[in-house]
Design an enzyme around this catalytic site. Sequence first.
Site, short mmCIF file in Angstrom:
data_model
loop_
_atom_site.label_atom_id
_atom_site.label_comp_id
_atom_site.label_asym_id
_atom_site.label_seq_id
_atom_site.Cartn_x
_atom_site.Cartn_y
_atom_site.Cartn_z
N THR A 449 0.83 -1.20 0.00
CA THR A 449 0.00 0.00 0.00
C THR A 449 0.86 1.25 0.00
O THR A 449 2.01 1.24 0.48
CB THR A 449 -0.91 0.02 1.25
OG1 THR A 449 -1.58 1.28 1.35
CG2 THR A 449 -0.09 -0.17 2.52
N TYR A 492 -1.84 -0.28 10.66
CA TYR A 492 -1.98 -0.81 9.30
C TYR A 492 -0.74 -0.50 8.47
O TYR A 492 -0.20 -1.38 7.78
CB TYR A 492 -3.22 -0.20 8.64
CG TYR A 492 -3.37 -0.53 7.18
CD1 TYR A 492 -3.75 -1.81 6.78
CD2 TYR A 492 -3.14 0.42 6.19
CE1 TYR A 492 -3.89 -2.13 5.43
CE2 TYR A 492 -3.27 0.12 4.85
CZ TYR A 492 -3.65 -1.16 4.48
OH TYR A 492 -3.79 -1.47 3.14
#
Length: 671
Positions: A449, A492
């Site tokens: 990501t 995350y």
Amino acid sequence: MSGRTPAIAFPDNAGIFEWLRPGEYQRVERMIAGLTQVGIRRLRTVVSWADYHGPGGRLWYDWLLPRLGASFELLPCVTYTPPSLGLEPRVSSPPRNPRDYADFVDRIITRYGEHFDWVQLWNEPNSLSNWDWALDPNWEVFSEMIGGAAFWTQKRGKKTVLAGICQPDPVWLDLICGNGVLDYVDAVGLHGFPGTWQAHWPGWPQVVGQMERTLAEHGHRPEIWITEAGYSTWRCDEARQIEHFLVTARAPVARWYWHGWQDLDPAVASREGFHFDERHYHLGLVRADGSPKLLCRMLEQGGLEGARAVAALQAPAPAIVGEAQKPVLITGGAGFVGCNLAHRLAASGREVLIYDNLSRAGVEQNLVWLRQKHGERVSAMLGDIRDGHTLREAVACCSEIFHFAAQVAVTTSVADPVTDFEVNLRGSVNLLEAIRAQETPPPLVFASTNKVYGTLDGIRLTERKSRYEPLSTLVRRFGVDESRPLDLHSPYGCSKGGADQYVLDYCRIYGLRACVFRMSCLYGPHQFGTEDQGWVAHFLISARDGQPITIYGDGKQVRDVLFVDDVVEAFRLAQLHMDRVSGHAFNIGGGPANAVSLREMVSMIARLMGRKPALTYGAWRSGDQLYYVSDTRRFQQVTGWQARIPAAAGLIRLNEWLCGGRDEAPAAASG
């Protein structure tokens, strides 16, 4: 869970067992709401003789049993000796006076009998933790105690269930029958936990038949019940819980109870001791935090048939004839990107194995669609990447791997960083270890990501009317390249960034062939986004449904959006050029040509819909990037890939699919 009535109720002859401890008032209310939602009408629970005699015990049961009896067909299981009344000061001890137990059962019937018709007398007596037979070697005390209680229970107009034999033992039952206990018993309860505590299990028909034959030899024909059966998901194998539930549902018994409703709170000691046996902590239909497991979701949505439909999606790992026949493995392949990639590969003639735990609601429909579209060319293993044992089976039979399985929301990672770590980082290391263990390790493409770059505070910005823009001409022209240092914000970002680096390091240290995609914002058909992930689809669906769109911050944040067909092509090219991309990370997104702010996306949706969506604004989210646009030149130079579908055209295609194409695609998907 949703507020609708389930389409198909819980099985008529089935119920739930749940042990409720004194003082758990709020937990009881949550449980009642949950059981009602799934259509459960029967409940078995422990009435602890020991707790009743403890501080506040009578007041607890004065509240609990009427409350449960008002909502369910209640089966109280009266068990556990008060230490002060035992031969030894333990709840598993035989009482000094066996008649004390019958007196207590009589008191329970007098005080609460209007709330139940059956009483279960003791629990798992052939387990030392429940009855210390060393103090009662010939079972004489037990037989006198239960026989007397059964006699008086029937005299009071209630029916009796004998104990809960675990594991079912015909030799023990023969002894108890010989002691005359069965003269006043209406049903015999059996317990079984195949796959959790019983490694060797002949099957419920064989177990029940053997117990029936023992009873018949003594002239008794009571009903046979399963008063506890269950499966612990301590290995995160929730699909296996469905399989064992369905096997129990087919058992030849008059009634059965599933153990249990909710996982044990990890901060609480089980009866055996604090985390003495981890399996005890994961027997519920819902987790300790109340979130539903896969079985619970399926029962809520479609009852027993819903559970059967998901179980039918499971397929064994393909039998491999030769290297050329090995399938492509897609972890998280039931999600948005994985589903699209599987469709593309299967349409080109490739065999595809999807490995997914179906943790995101609705993604099981993606598997249904893929199987309908491609038949046996697409197979599935319903597993979790935290379960390294099952994962190794999948890796062992594949030719190449795409790794999408992940916890995908920043907000969820902040609320539960441990699970985020276990899924995203530990799960990815499990996969890398499974690959490393192969004689010929399959190549891997890992979906990371852009969040690994943190907030990108080092990029100086100017604020325009509808967006932020970088002052740097190079960044404005090309975007953020891979030389940008990692700056991990949020759990995350840490877990995905850690996995990102593990993949690259396994290439260096162990010679694996793998590359990393640091993904920007993806969108397209088969995506049903949320505020946390898949925001383009979420904005469009909200606008179509007449719901307000919530923007966190001022809405001038810029992202480069990438249509799913383009990202699928990038993944395909990465495997095709693995020798050139291995060991490298690439920023993958729509690039400057597809850079839009949240406000600009809302305006695009307004033009598409012919009306302006309603907006609400929320506080800035921690770690939100004001500007992120991918510089994709590095990957383009190696493979020739580039984004081809403009944002406006992609939005139209997504809307067309939402308008009428969903009969040709999954009903829901993960982002």
